[in-house]
Motif scaffolding. Sequence first.
Motif, PDB file in Angstrom:
ATOM      1  N   LYS A  97       0.467  -1.592   0.054  1.00 38.86           N
ATOM      2  CA  LYS A  97      -0.053   0.361   0.005  1.00 38.86           C
ATOM      3  C   LYS A  97       0.577   1.047   0.069  1.00 38.86           C
ATOM      4  CE  LYS A  97      -3.806  -2.275   2.408  1.00 38.86           C
ATOM      5  NZ  LYS A  97      -4.256  -2.628   3.765  1.00 38.86           N
ATOM      6  N   ASP A 101       1.007   4.139  -2.932  1.00 36.96           N
ATOM      7  CA  ASP A 101       0.910   5.802  -2.035  1.00 36.96           C
ATOM      8  C   ASP A 101       2.041   6.397  -2.983  1.00 36.96           C
ATOM      9  OD1 ASP A 101      -1.484   5.107  -0.686  1.00 36.96           O
ATOM     10  OD2 ASP A 101      -0.085   5.194   1.191  1.00 36.96           O
ATOM     11  N   VAL A 104       1.088   7.529  -6.375  1.00 36.57           N
ATOM     12  CA  VAL A 104       0.170   8.357  -6.436  1.00 36.57           C
ATOM     13  C   VAL A 104       0.111   9.931  -5.956  1.00 36.57           C
ATOM     14  CG1 VAL A 104      -2.009   9.880  -4.715  1.00 36.57           C
ATOM     15  CG2 VAL A 104      -2.043   7.048  -5.333  1.00 36.57           C
ATOM     16  N   SER A 110      -4.907   6.646  -8.262  1.00 40.22           N
ATOM     17  CA  SER A 110      -4.645   5.102  -8.290  1.00 40.22           C
ATOM     18  C   SER A 110      -5.343   4.240  -8.581  1.00 40.22           C
ATOM     19  CB  SER A 110      -5.361   4.749  -6.653  1.00 40.22           C
ATOM     20  OG  SER A 110      -6.356   5.369  -6.609  1.00 40.22           O
ATOM     21  N   ASP A 111      -6.501   4.686  -9.155  1.00 44.25           N
ATOM     22  CA  ASP A 111      -7.360   3.957 -10.444  1.00 44.25           C
ATOM     23  C   ASP A 111      -6.507   4.008 -12.143  1.00 44.25           C
ATOM     24  OD1 ASP A 111      -7.176   6.703 -11.411  1.00 44.25           O
ATOM     25  OD2 ASP A 111      -9.870   6.657 -10.854  1.00 44.25           O
ATOM     26  N   THR A 132      -7.470  -2.206   0.794  1.00 40.69           N
ATOM     27  CA  THR A 132      -6.748  -0.843   0.759  1.00 40.69           C
ATOM     28  C   THR A 132      -7.642  -0.222   0.389  1.00 40.69           C
ATOM     29  OG1 THR A 132      -5.404   0.519  -0.843  1.00 40.69           O
ATOM     30  CG2 THR A 132      -6.425  -0.680  -2.121  1.00 40.69           C
ATOM     31  N   HIS A 133      -8.052   0.868   1.127  1.00 34.84           N
ATOM     32  CA  HIS A 133      -8.591   2.303   0.889  1.00 34.84           C
ATOM     33  C   HIS A 133      -8.865   2.814  -0.495  1.00 34.84           C
ATOM     34  CE1 HIS A 133      -5.880   5.767   0.553  1.00 34.84           C
ATOM     35  NE2 HIS A 133      -4.920   4.887   2.014  1.00 34.84           N
ATOM     36  N   GLN A 134      -7.515   2.451  -1.365  1.00 34.03           N
ATOM     37  CA  GLN A 134      -7.399   3.288  -2.836  1.00 34.03           C
ATOM     38  C   GLN A 134      -8.108   2.320  -3.375  1.00 34.03           C
ATOM     39  OE1 GLN A 134      -5.775   6.291  -3.348  1.00 34.03           O
ATOM     40  NE2 GLN A 134      -3.756   5.819  -2.015  1.00 34.03           N
ATOM     41  N   LYS A 135      -8.540   3.266  -4.808  1.00 29.39           N
ATOM     42  CA  LYS A 135      -9.455   2.629  -5.973  1.00 29.39           C
ATOM     43  C   LYS A 135      -8.595   2.312  -7.298  1.00 29.39           C
ATOM     44  CE  LYS A 135     -13.313   3.059  -9.069  1.00 29.39           C
ATOM     45  NZ  LYS A 135     -12.923   2.368  -9.677  1.00 29.39           N
ATOM     46  N   LEU A 136      -8.085   0.339  -6.943  1.00 32.66           N
ATOM     47  CA  LEU A 136      -7.328   0.896  -8.350  1.00 32.66           C
ATOM     48  C   LEU A 136      -8.226   0.593  -9.151  1.00 32.66           C
ATOM     49  CD1 LEU A 136      -5.416  -2.136  -5.672  1.00 32.66           C
ATOM     50  CD2 LEU A 136      -4.749   0.267  -6.805  1.00 32.66           C
TER      51      LEU A 136
END
Length: 216
Positions: A97, A101, A104, A110-111, A132-136
């Motif tokens: 992660k 980050d 980013v 992240s997408d 993860t809180h990130q949208k991949l």
Amino acid sequence: MCGNNMSAPLPAIVPAARKATAAVIFLHGLGDTGHGWAEAMAGIRTPHVKYICPHAPVMPVSLNMNMAMPSWFDIIGLSPEAEEDETGIKKAAESIKALIDQEVKNGIPSDRIILGGFSQGGALSLYTALTTHQKLAGVVALSCWLPLRNSLSQCHGEADPLVPLMFGRLTVEKLKTLLNPANITFKTYPRMPHSACPEEMLDIKQFIEKQLPPVN
């Protein structure tokens, strides 16, 4: 390899041929390094995509009689009921992660990042993507399984003697309960053992190009 067990060398990177507007982070399997997969990604590269292949830290692995080798986390057994290294898996996921980050911060949303991996690396990529809180943009999970599945796109060779095809099928069924089934593709490759093949690499290339199109 020098350094202590807590650190690993800097990732092997295949830079974008032009300005990087997307990234693929790909995690190698047990006992391997990122170099081989960086070479494989160079063979299917897309000009606007940066490929990052980190190296796992060296640690003793229970499955291999506590021999020290590159490993994302400890593996205790290969059966579906085997005890899992929950602490190690969660710690490894945090390090991945942090890599996301960092990209980013480098200016890649992240997408516009695909996470992927082979075998143990594929298992870690699935777990990281689901926590993860990130949208991949997507996940490429090759010849692997879903770790810590009870607390919680997959490819597999039909002749895999190390991570049986059943693990891939069970993983897909579990993922379909967590995600929109329409977003999951499960491909198998006849006679492919615990490795990759040209057909699979072409499928990976097409998936990356579909999920990470050029930015106008």
